[in-house]
Structures are given as C-alpha cells and as structure tokens.
Design a protein around this motif. Structure first.
Motif, PDB file in Angstrom:
ATOM      1  N   LEU A 263      -1.245   1.942  -1.387  1.00 47.98           N
ATOM      2  CA  LEU A 263      -0.819   2.700  -2.575  1.00 47.98           C
ATOM      3  C   LEU A 263      -1.883   3.709  -2.994  1.00 47.98           C
ATOM      4  CD1 LEU A 263       0.899   0.013  -4.779  1.00 47.98           C
ATOM      5  CD2 LEU A 263       1.899   2.151  -4.054  1.00 47.98           C
ATOM      6  N   GLU A 266      -1.828   6.755  -0.748  1.00 47.13           N
ATOM      7  CA  GLU A 266      -0.719   7.659  -1.032  1.00 47.13           C
ATOM      8  C   GLU A 266      -0.984   8.435  -2.314  1.00 47.13           C
ATOM      9  OE1 GLU A 266       2.750   5.247  -1.039  1.00 47.13           O
ATOM     10  OE2 GLU A 266       2.677   4.918   1.110  1.00 47.13           O
TER      11      GLU A 266
ATOM     12  N   GLU B  44       9.851   2.648  -3.508  1.00 48.11           N
ATOM     13  CA  GLU B  44      10.263   3.682  -4.457  1.00 48.11           C
ATOM     14  C   GLU B  44       9.595   5.012  -4.111  1.00 48.11           C
ATOM     15  OE1 GLU B  44      12.554   3.490  -6.787  1.00 48.11           O
ATOM     16  OE2 GLU B  44      12.183   5.592  -7.341  1.00 48.11           O
ATOM     17  N   ARG B  45       8.308   4.936  -3.784  1.00 46.86           N
ATOM     18  CA  ARG B  45       7.570   6.155  -3.415  1.00 46.86           C
ATOM     19  C   ARG B  45       8.120   6.757  -2.135  1.00 46.86           C
ATOM     20  NH1 ARG B  45       1.139   5.861  -4.608  1.00 46.86           N
ATOM     21  NH2 ARG B  45       1.282   5.542  -6.824  1.00 46.86           N
ATOM     22  N   GLN B  48      11.316   8.493  -2.927  1.00 45.74           N
ATOM     23  CA  GLN B  48      11.045   9.762  -3.609  1.00 45.74           C
ATOM     24  C   GLN B  48      10.577  10.821  -2.613  1.00 45.74           C
ATOM     25  OE1 GLN B  48       8.267   8.871  -6.715  1.00 45.74           O
ATOM     26  NE2 GLN B  48       9.839   8.155  -8.126  1.00 45.74           N
TER      27      GLN B  48
END
Lengths: 266, 87
Positions: A263, A266, B44-45, B48
């Motif tokens: 995460l 990103e 979710e990313r 998107q």
C-alpha cells in the motif's frame, strides 16, 4: 523507510497462489502436500486440540489421583507433574529457536524466522509457569518463595534472555536485519540451557536433582514415572497445538506487513 | 497447607494457560481483520486504477477520432459529394 523481508516461496500460498502465473507453480509433492494441508489441516488441528484436551484431563487425574502421595513432601509433591514437563518443553522450545535460527541464517527463508519467534514465545510462557509453580512448591517445602540457588537463578536468567529476545524483536520490527540479529541472538541464548540443566550437578543446590537422569534408572516408583510420562505426553501435545497457533499468527502478521508495504508503494 | 499450594499451582497454570490461549486468539482475530481491511483497500485501489485507465483510453480514442475528423477536407458548397461520404 523500513525494509520488509522478502516473502518466502510457498509460505503465503493462500495469499499469492491467485496472483502467481500458472507456469510458475511447480507441480509435485510440495503442491500435493500444500493441497492436503489445506484440505485436511483444519480437521487435523481440531483433532489435535481434542486429543490435547483429553490428555490434559488424563494428566490431572494421573497427577492428583493415580500417583501415590510422597511420604516426605506430602501432596505438594504433585506440583512436580506439571513443573517438570513444562521445564523440559521450555528446553525443547529454546532448542528449536536455536535450530530455526541456524536454518534462517543458511536459507534466509522467513518461515524459519517465524518458527523461531513462535518457539521463543511459547518457551518464555512455559518458563514463566515453571518459575511460578516452582516458587509455590518452594514456599511449601523450603518455607521461602525464592532462594538464590544455582538452578533457580539460571532459570530466571533464561527467562530474562527470552523475554528480552521477544521485546527486542518487536522493537526491531520485521526487517531482514532484525531477523538476522535475532537469529544470532537465538543461537547464543541457547548456551544457557545446558548450564541451567547441569546446574544441579555442577553446583551444590537446594533444588532436587534429576529424578529421570538421561540414560540412568528412574529414582521414582513406577506409578510416579507413568504419571510423569503421561503428563509429558499431554504437555507435548499442548506445546504442538500452541506452536501451530502462534506460528500462524506470525505468518498473518508478516502478511499484514507485506500488504502495508504494498500500500505504501502504491 | 501443602494442599493450598498444590491447588494454587494447578489454578495458576490452568487459568494462565486459558488466558494465554485467549490472548493468542484475540491477536489472531485482530491481525486477520487487518489483513481483510488491507486486501479490500488494495482491491479498491486496483479498481480505481482500472477505471482511470479505461477513462484515459476512451478519451484518447475520442481525441484520435476528433483529430481524424478535422483532417478530412470540408466539402465546398456545390462541389460533388465524394463516394465515401455519400455512403
């Protein structure tokens, strides 16, 4: 930025299998074993839990009912049936920490690191119970909660060493450097175990000597030996059950770290 | 007196073990929840990013169409209609 240790091959099969291209998956005994573990793992674990619970009930019966009362110590001697197996299993856990640490330094596979960490935690928990039950026995038999006897002192040192191992590991985080340092620590820490075991023969101590000497004849009546062995078996099952749970927890925590790093990237 | 210490030992051990097992289970539940949340966030990313890529591709296609339409010569009033245009 923190360096996250590499994900081991096959360690997070459930997490990575979907993302892995078909040509990278190697069919063979490993895949078969992983499949069998996935299919029968939960049943095996439930069975292990059930057998452990039965074993523990049998241990209570053997320790409190089956085994004869000691003529000198009286009923408090029955603490022995929980104190001794836990001490032996703590030794086993610390040996496994050292062995897994060696394997980690050779292979750099994170699974060995998780295994070492899980064993250190369980070993520290068992040593805590050894110290508490020993202290209760000491208060009843010696009239003191604690004496600075060689065996007791080295056990306390052993407990501190592995508690520090766990604290320092959580401080270092799940980095490759931290795992490497912990592996070296885990190997060096094990050298206290033989000192602790031999403390009753090397120094004059208040602690009773070995009742089941390695390679010698037991210094106990057969009923007591049976109760002790039954208890050892049940506690070994408990150890295996706990190890499975804590190892899985370590693996899940590593997955969290990996996802967090993903995460952040990103 | 000895019985009291015996009972205390077994009680400490069993209560302690149960508390430890409960603590491990709680930690496991917490970590699993965290894993699920992070997976959802990553999914979710990804969704998107995919939607953004589709939008970009569509707008690029539209731009290309507009550019090709601008390149085709405009018919002068009274000029004969080309075959392709008639079709």
């Amino acid at each position: 930025m923190k360096t996250v240790t590499r994900a081991p091959s096959g360690a997070l099969e459930r997490d990575t299998a979907r993302a892995r291209p078909a040509e990278q998956t190697r069919p063979g005994w490993r895949t078969g074993l992983a499949g069998a573990m996935k299919r029968y793992g939960p049943y095996a674990e439930a069975a292990l839990g059930a057998v452990t619970a039965i074993g523990m009930l049998l241990t209570i019966w053997a320790a409190l009912v089956y085994a004869p009362t000691d003529l000198i110590e009286g009923p408090v001697q029955r603490i022995f049936y929980i104190h001794v197996p836990m001490a032996w299993l703590a030794y086993l856990a610390f040996f496994l920490v050292a062995a897994a640490s060696v394997m980690y330094l050779i292979t750099r596979d994170d699974r060995w690191d998780w295994f070492a960490r899980a064993n250190a935690e369980i070993g520290a928990v068992f040593t805590t119970f050894v110290l508490i039950t020993g202290s209760l026995w000491g208060k009843s038999f010696w009239g003191a909660w604690w004496v600075w006897d060689a065996r007791l002192t080295t056990t306390l040192i052993l407990w501190f060493i592995y508690v520090v191992y766990l604290v320092v590991r959580s401080f270092w985080g799940r980095t490759a450097q931290g795992a490497r340092n912990a592996a070296v620590y885990g190997i060096l820490a094990f050298f206290v175990v033989p000192i602790n075991y031999e403390a009753v023969t090397w120094w004059r101590t208040l602690h009773p000597s070995e009742v089941l000497p390695l390679g010698g004849t037991p210094q106990l009546p057969p009923a007591m030996v049976i109760a002790l062995l039954l208890s050892l078996g049940a506690f070994t099952l408990l150890f295996a059950f706990l190890l499975l749970q804590v190892y899985r927890l370590e693996r899940a925590q590593a997955t969290v770290e990996r996802l967090r790093a993903q995460l952040e990237e990103e | 007196m000895g019985n009291m210490f015996l009972i205390a030992s077994y009680a400490v051990l069993w209560v302690g073990l149960l508390v430890y097992i409960g603590w491990v289970a709680l930690r496991m539940r917490g970590v699993q929840g965290e894993v699920e949340t992070m997976r959802d966030l990553i999914a979710e990313r990804e969704r998107q990013a995919e939607a953004r890529a589709t939008k970009l591709a569509q707008s690029a296609k539209l731009t290309a169409q507009t550019a090709s339409a601008a390149k085709t010569p405009k018919r002068q009033p009274g000029a004969p209609v080309a075959k392709a245009q008639r079709r």
